[in-house]
Write a protein that holds these residues in place. Sequence first.
Motif, PDB file in Angstrom:
ATOM      1  N   VAL A 152      -5.910  -1.235  10.051  1.00  0.00           N
ATOM      2  CA  VAL A 152      -5.017  -0.465   9.181  1.00  0.00           C
ATOM      3  C   VAL A 152      -5.807   0.600   8.418  1.00  0.00           C
ATOM      4  O   VAL A 152      -5.320   1.698   8.173  1.00  0.00           O
ATOM      5  N   TYR A 153      -7.045   0.283   8.064  1.00  0.00           N
ATOM      6  CA  TYR A 153      -7.875   1.209   7.299  1.00  0.00           C
ATOM      7  C   TYR A 153      -8.570   2.246   8.182  1.00  0.00           C
ATOM      8  O   TYR A 153      -9.157   3.191   7.678  1.00  0.00           O
ATOM      9  N   GLY A 154      -8.546   2.061   9.486  1.00  0.00           N
ATOM     10  CA  GLY A 154      -9.159   3.020  10.390  1.00  0.00           C
ATOM     11  C   GLY A 154     -10.661   2.880  10.517  1.00  0.00           C
ATOM     12  O   GLY A 154     -11.331   3.814  10.944  1.00  0.00           O
ATOM     13  N   ALA A 155     -11.198   1.742  10.149  1.00  0.00           N
ATOM     14  CA  ALA A 155     -12.639   1.517  10.252  1.00  0.00           C
ATOM     15  C   ALA A 155     -13.002   1.277  11.715  1.00  0.00           C
ATOM     16  O   ALA A 155     -12.489   0.367  12.347  1.00  0.00           O
ATOM     17  N   VAL A 172     -13.978  -0.567   1.348  1.00  0.00           N
ATOM     18  CA  VAL A 172     -12.730   0.060   0.938  1.00  0.00           C
ATOM     19  C   VAL A 172     -12.621  -0.042  -0.579  1.00  0.00           C
ATOM     20  O   VAL A 172     -12.750  -1.134  -1.139  1.00  0.00           O
ATOM     21  N   VAL A 173     -12.406   1.099  -1.241  1.00  0.00           N
ATOM     22  CA  VAL A 173     -12.233   1.134  -2.692  1.00  0.00           C
ATOM     23  C   VAL A 173     -10.883   1.759  -2.977  1.00  0.00           C
ATOM     24  O   VAL A 173     -10.602   2.862  -2.511  1.00  0.00           O
ATOM     25  N   ASN A 174     -10.047   1.061  -3.727  1.00  0.00           N
ATOM     26  CA  ASN A 174      -8.688   1.523  -4.057  1.00  0.00           C
ATOM     27  C   ASN A 174      -7.914   1.907  -2.805  1.00  0.00           C
ATOM     28  O   ASN A 174      -7.274   2.956  -2.739  1.00  0.00           O
ATOM     29  N   GLU A 175      -7.990   1.039  -1.784  1.00  0.00           N
ATOM     30  CA  GLU A 175      -7.266   1.205  -0.528  1.00  0.00           C
ATOM     31  C   GLU A 175      -7.702   2.452   0.255  1.00  0.00           C
ATOM     32  O   GLU A 175      -6.959   2.952   1.090  1.00  0.00           O
ATOM     33  N   LYS A 176      -8.911   2.956   0.001  1.00  0.00           N
ATOM     34  CA  LYS A 176      -9.439   4.117   0.714  1.00  0.00           C
ATOM     35  C   LYS A 176     -10.793   3.745   1.304  1.00  0.00           C
ATOM     36  O   LYS A 176     -11.671   3.238   0.604  1.00  0.00           O
ATOM     37  N   LEU A 177     -10.975   4.010   2.593  1.00  0.00           N
ATOM     38  CA  LEU A 177     -12.227   3.727   3.273  1.00  0.00           C
ATOM     39  C   LEU A 177     -13.295   4.693   2.770  1.00  0.00           C
ATOM     40  O   LEU A 177     -13.145   5.908   2.872  1.00  0.00           O
ATOM     41  N   VAL A 178     -14.389   4.157   2.194  1.00  0.00           N
ATOM     42  CA  VAL A 178     -15.431   5.015   1.643  1.00  0.00           C
ATOM     43  C   VAL A 178     -16.739   4.921   2.423  1.00  0.00           C
ATOM     44  O   VAL A 178     -17.577   5.811   2.323  1.00  0.00           O
ATOM     45  N   SER A 179     -16.935   3.854   3.195  1.00  0.00           N
ATOM     46  CA  SER A 179     -18.158   3.705   3.973  1.00  0.00           C
ATOM     47  C   SER A 179     -17.876   2.843   5.188  1.00  0.00           C
ATOM     48  O   SER A 179     -17.100   1.890   5.122  1.00  0.00           O
ATOM     49  N   SER A 180     -18.534   3.187   6.296  1.00  0.00           N
ATOM     50  CA  SER A 180     -18.332   2.428   7.523  1.00  0.00           C
ATOM     51  C   SER A 180     -19.610   2.441   8.345  1.00  0.00           C
ATOM     52  O   SER A 180     -20.263   3.483   8.471  1.00  0.00           O
ATOM     53  N   THR A 200       0.821  -1.208   0.000  1.00  0.00           N
ATOM     54  CA  THR A 200       0.000   0.000   0.000  1.00  0.00           C
ATOM     55  C   THR A 200       0.854   1.257   0.000  1.00  0.00           C
ATOM     56  O   THR A 200       0.420   2.282  -0.464  1.00  0.00           O
ATOM     57  N   ASN A 201       2.061   1.183   0.520  1.00  0.00           N
ATOM     58  CA  ASN A 201       2.928   2.345   0.507  1.00  0.00           C
ATOM     59  C   ASN A 201       3.391   2.683  -0.900  1.00  0.00           C
ATOM     60  O   ASN A 201       3.730   3.810  -1.193  1.00  0.00           O
ATOM     61  N   GLU A 202       3.430   1.697  -1.781  1.00  0.00           N
ATOM     62  CA  GLU A 202       3.899   1.901  -3.139  1.00  0.00           C
ATOM     63  C   GLU A 202       2.763   2.156  -4.109  1.00  0.00           C
ATOM     64  O   GLU A 202       2.995   2.516  -5.239  1.00  0.00           O
ATOM     65  N   THR A 203       1.532   1.963  -3.678  1.00  0.00           N
ATOM     66  CA  THR A 203       0.414   2.093  -4.592  1.00  0.00           C
ATOM     67  C   THR A 203       0.108   3.547  -4.867  1.00  0.00           C
ATOM     68  O   THR A 203       0.281   4.407  -4.036  1.00  0.00           O
ATOM     69  N   ILE A 220     -10.927   1.487 -10.962  1.00  0.00           N
ATOM     70  CA  ILE A 220     -11.011   0.753  -9.702  1.00  0.00           C
ATOM     71  C   ILE A 220     -10.172  -0.504  -9.816  1.00  0.00           C
ATOM     72  O   ILE A 220     -10.316  -1.284 -10.745  1.00  0.00           O
ATOM     73  N   CYS A 221      -9.267  -0.684  -8.832  1.00  0.00           N
ATOM     74  CA  CYS A 221      -8.480  -1.908  -8.863  1.00  0.00           C
ATOM     75  C   CYS A 221      -8.759  -2.798  -7.664  1.00  0.00           C
ATOM     76  O   CYS A 221      -8.658  -4.008  -7.779  1.00  0.00           O
ATOM     77  N   CYS A 222      -9.115  -2.221  -6.538  1.00  0.00           N
ATOM     78  CA  CYS A 222      -9.310  -3.013  -5.327  1.00  0.00           C
ATOM     79  C   CYS A 222     -10.605  -2.621  -4.633  1.00  0.00           C
ATOM     80  O   CYS A 222     -10.818  -1.433  -4.377  1.00  0.00           O
ATOM     81  N   ILE A 223     -11.408  -3.603  -4.322  1.00  0.00           N
ATOM     82  CA  ILE A 223     -12.588  -3.384  -3.486  1.00  0.00           C
ATOM     83  C   ILE A 223     -12.537  -4.421  -2.381  1.00  0.00           C
ATOM     84  O   ILE A 223     -12.387  -5.615  -2.645  1.00  0.00           O
TER      85      ILE A 223
END
Length: 116
Positions: A83-86, A93-101, A26-29, A41-44
């Motif tokens: 790690v995602y802070g949920a 999580v979409v593209n390594e970003k938390l979008v809904s919780s 994730t640090n390199e993405t 979109i690459c990751c869900i």
Amino acid sequence: MALFGKKKEEKKEETSCCCCGGEQTTNETTSTCCGEPVDGICCIKVLGSGCKACHQLYDNTVKAVEGMGIEVEYVTDLKKIMVYGAMSMPALVVNEKLVSSGKTLKPAEILKLIGE
């Protein structure tokens, strides 16, 4: 045992992107995640504890991206979830970003979030 001293520096665990097979972290993405995004979109990932609401969000997410060719990953490991802070489950999580919780979204709502 030092209760009030500095903790030993822990090695930061790097999570791998779901679509890279562990080749990138994730640090390199970047915004393209693995270089082969589908409609940007690459990751869900669906984060949850395994409860009924979490499984429902996973099922709704799979229905929402059914014809897109995007893989949806279901994560139940608490360390990876943190790690995602949920703070509440289920989470999306979409593209390594938390979008809904904390909400079980319907497929139409998921598509709206993915489109943003």
